[in-house]
Design an enzyme around this catalytic site. Structure first.
Site, PDB file in Angstrom:
ATOM      1  N   ASP A 263      -4.068   3.622   5.278  1.00  0.00           N
ATOM      2  CA  ASP A 263      -3.348   2.717   6.178  1.00  0.00           C
ATOM      3  C   ASP A 263      -3.746   2.883   7.639  1.00  0.00           C
ATOM      4  O   ASP A 263      -2.936   2.691   8.538  1.00  0.00           O
ATOM      5  CB  ASP A 263      -1.821   2.905   6.022  1.00  0.00           C
ATOM      6  CG  ASP A 263      -1.399   2.748   4.574  1.00  0.00           C
ATOM      7  OD1 ASP A 263      -1.951   1.872   3.903  1.00  0.00           O
ATOM      8  OD2 ASP A 263      -0.525   3.516   4.128  1.00  0.00           O
TER       9      ASP A 263
ATOM     10  N   LYS B 186      -8.028  -0.241   7.971  1.00  0.00           N
ATOM     11  CA  LYS B 186      -9.366  -0.574   7.426  1.00  0.00           C
ATOM     12  C   LYS B 186      -9.514  -2.083   7.242  1.00  0.00           C
ATOM     13  O   LYS B 186     -10.573  -2.645   7.464  1.00  0.00           O
ATOM     14  CB  LYS B 186      -9.583   0.137   6.070  1.00  0.00           C
ATOM     15  CG  LYS B 186      -9.535   1.653   6.165  1.00  0.00           C
ATOM     16  CD  LYS B 186      -9.651   2.299   4.809  1.00  0.00           C
ATOM     17  CE  LYS B 186      -8.455   2.086   3.905  1.00  0.00           C
ATOM     18  NZ  LYS B 186      -7.224   2.747   4.375  1.00  0.00           N
TER      19      LYS B 186
ATOM     20  N   GLY C 274      -3.379  -1.499   0.191  1.00  0.00           N
ATOM     21  CA  GLY C 274      -2.653  -2.595   0.834  1.00  0.00           C
ATOM     22  C   GLY C 274      -3.206  -2.755   2.229  1.00  0.00           C
ATOM     23  O   GLY C 274      -3.113  -1.841   3.043  1.00  0.00           O
ATOM     24  N   HIS C 275      -3.853  -3.878   2.467  1.00  0.00           N
ATOM     25  CA  HIS C 275      -4.456  -4.122   3.781  1.00  0.00           C
ATOM     26  C   HIS C 275      -3.803  -5.345   4.405  1.00  0.00           C
ATOM     27  O   HIS C 275      -3.802  -6.416   3.807  1.00  0.00           O
ATOM     28  CB  HIS C 275      -5.955  -4.394   3.647  1.00  0.00           C
ATOM     29  CG  HIS C 275      -6.686  -3.359   2.852  1.00  0.00           C
ATOM     30  ND1 HIS C 275      -6.681  -2.027   3.181  1.00  0.00           N
ATOM     31  CD2 HIS C 275      -7.460  -3.468   1.739  1.00  0.00           C
ATOM     32  CE1 HIS C 275      -7.415  -1.360   2.313  1.00  0.00           C
ATOM     33  NE2 HIS C 275      -7.891  -2.211   1.419  1.00  0.00           N
TER      34      HIS C 275
ATOM     35  N   GLN D  57      -7.920   3.524   0.281  1.00  0.00           N
ATOM     36  CA  GLN D  57      -7.412   4.873   0.483  1.00  0.00           C
ATOM     37  C   GLN D  57      -8.183   5.586   1.604  1.00  0.00           C
ATOM     38  O   GLN D  57      -8.629   4.922   2.503  1.00  0.00           O
ATOM     39  CB  GLN D  57      -7.424   5.687  -0.824  1.00  0.00           C
ATOM     40  CG  GLN D  57      -6.464   5.150  -1.871  1.00  0.00           C
ATOM     41  CD  GLN D  57      -6.963   3.878  -2.545  1.00  0.00           C
ATOM     42  OE1 GLN D  57      -8.074   3.830  -3.035  1.00  0.00           O
ATOM     43  NE2 GLN D  57      -6.153   2.858  -2.571  1.00  0.00           N
TER      44      GLN D  57
END
Ligand code: GDP
Ligand code: IMO
Ligand code: MG
Length: 432
Positions: free
Chosen positions: A13, A16, A40-41, A228
């Site tokens: 987080d 990225k 989750g982006h 990750q």
């Protein structure tokens, strides 16, 4: 023929997705090479009229939002097919063209029993749990290593698919019924669900290693985007509190089929403070109002599970470790704006491990669990920096903070994030 890798330098987080999106218009391919929908982006794109569009991506590479760029799901990814099509449909409904997406025939599929096993294993572990995202990631990678996995290509040969599901369930059903007291899973149930995706999937599937090889021969730019992060990497992270894939730059090669000799640059994404989701050691974690303030100011709630993220100060030995493990050539420092308003900002420069000063990541798990941060303090700033577009626009104390982090973290800071929007970025050195 540049092949550029983007990796997380902390516990995930870091931003990225924004960094990938930022480069999206200038690259030809964006490859997701590890993980699955545990990622989750959040990507925020400003419309010409000033309103903002927010996209939350899990399985699709962040390059999907850039017209003209080919998004690729590499062989190192584990694919939940229901999530894949849900995400595609969601983006199409918002006018995003997803037709360029290519999926590796060798990527593994997350079968329903692995989602179940992820959740029941966590429950079984109790206080020893990892705090996984519950998406079936660990059991699917375990099957891959155990040679029990189902791959995308298996969906195109029903006989093979059935034989593989039967093989996997022989073992899984023993575990589900005898260890976890759950009902056995029917082979037909799994085969039917997987086959229901076959026709939609068929036109997307390719030999992505060959595709990328040819692209590099044609001098195209390939961006390899990690899910990750370094400290969650199965080899180099805070094992066992890690994810089950190779999230560091070397994983970009195994997870895509691009050889190490092709990688030209490694970009480490690092937050101006630190966060972590799930269990595991986190030396600079804050349990006081500073931690709460970082969480609120930084909107530190998980994109995938909505869990509040654990927050703490910047940890220079962690960043240095990430620079070393990944061969970081450039750092992108994100969320500097979140630190606005503190009188002084602590930075962890070393650890006290059982009375001894340790400058680098401790060698053992016990050492890292015992590590207490040794802080150096930097002067804060109160000016709103979200409109800064040049390094010189930052208040002097913010400049000093960034320069100090650069000096401690083992590589140059090439880009600085001052807000979630694409344009809220200071470029010191170009990333491509
Ligand atoms: P990822 O998993 O590494 O892609 O990161 P996430 O998207 O899960 O979390 C990063 C969050 O920070 C997202 O909500 C981004 O929109 C946001 N973000 C990224 N860069 C910046 C920045 O420089 N400043 C601020 N305030 N938010 C940022
Ligand atoms: P992005 O790509 C932060 C964490 C989980 C858990 C551990 C193992 O958005 O940075 P898993 O479901 O992978 O077996 O969970 O890893 N984790 C993440 N934490 N960001 C992520 O992805 C994460 N993906 C997994 O919280 O502690
Ligand atoms: Mg994330």
């Amino acid at each position: 023929m540049p092949a550029v890798v983007i990796v997380g330098a902390q516990w995930g987080d870091e931003g990225k997705g924004k960094a990938t999106d930022l480069l999206g218009s200038r690259v030809d391919y964006v490859v997701k090479f590890n993980g699955g929908n545990n990622a989750g982006h959040t990507v925020v794109i400003r419309n010409p009229d000033g309103t903002a569009e927010t996209y939350a991506l899990h399985l699709l590479p962040s390059g999907i939002l850039s017209p003209g760029c080919v998004p690729v799901i590499g062989n190192g990814v584990v694919v939940d097919l229901s999530v894949l099509f849900e995400e595609i449909d969601g983006l199409e409904a918002r006018g995003i063209d997803t037709s360029r997406l290519v999926v590796s025939a060798n990527a593994h599929v997350i079968a329903d029993y692995n989602r179940t096993l992820d959740k029941v294993t966590e429950r079984f572990l109790g206080s020893r749990k990892i705090g996984t995202t519950g998406r079936g990631i660990g059991p699917t990678y375990a099957d891959k290593m155990n040679r029990l996995g189902i791959r995308i290509q298996d969906l195109f040969d029903e006989k093979i698919l059935r034989a593989k599901v039967e093989g996997a369930l022989e073992l899984k059903n023993q575990i589900l019924t005898k260890v976890y007291n759950r009902r056995a899973v029917e082979v037909d149930e799994i085969v039917e669900e997987l086959l229901s995706y076959t026709e939609r999937l068929r036109p997307m599937v390719a030999d992505t290693s060959l595709l990328l090889h040819d692209a590099l021969r044609e001098d195209k730019t390939v961006l390899l985007e990690a899910g990750q992060a370094t400290l969650l990497d199965v080899d180099h992270g805070t094992y066992p509190f890690v994810t089950s894939s190779s999230a560091t730059s070397a994983g970009a090669c195994t997870g895509s089929g691009i050889p190490p000799t092709e990688i030209t640059r490694v970009i480490g994404i690092v937050k101006a403070y630190a966060t972590r989701v799930g269990e595991g050691p986190f030396p600079t974690e804050l349990f006081d109002e500073d931690g709460e303030r970082l969480r609120v100011n930084g909107h530190e709630f998980g994109t995938t599970t909505g869990r509040p993220r654990r927050c703490g100060w910047y940890d220079a030995p962690v960043a240095r470790y990430a620079a070393r493990i990944n061969g970081v050539t450039d750092f992108v420092l994100t969320k500097l704006d979140v630190l606005t308003g503190w009188d002084r900002i602590p930075v962890c420069v070393a650890y006290d491990v059982d009375g001894e000063r340790v400058e680098e990541m401790p060698t053992t798990q016990t050492g890292f669990h015992h590590a207490k941060p040794i802080y150096e303090y930097f002067e804060g700033w109160s000016e709103d920096i979200s409109g800064a577009r040049e390094f010189a626009d930052l208040p002097k104390s913010a400049q000093t903070y960034v320069e100090a982090l650069e000096q401690m973290s083992g590589s140059r800071i090439s880009t600085i994030g001052v807000g979630p929007g694409r344009e809220q970025t200071i470029v010191v050195h170009d990333l491509l």
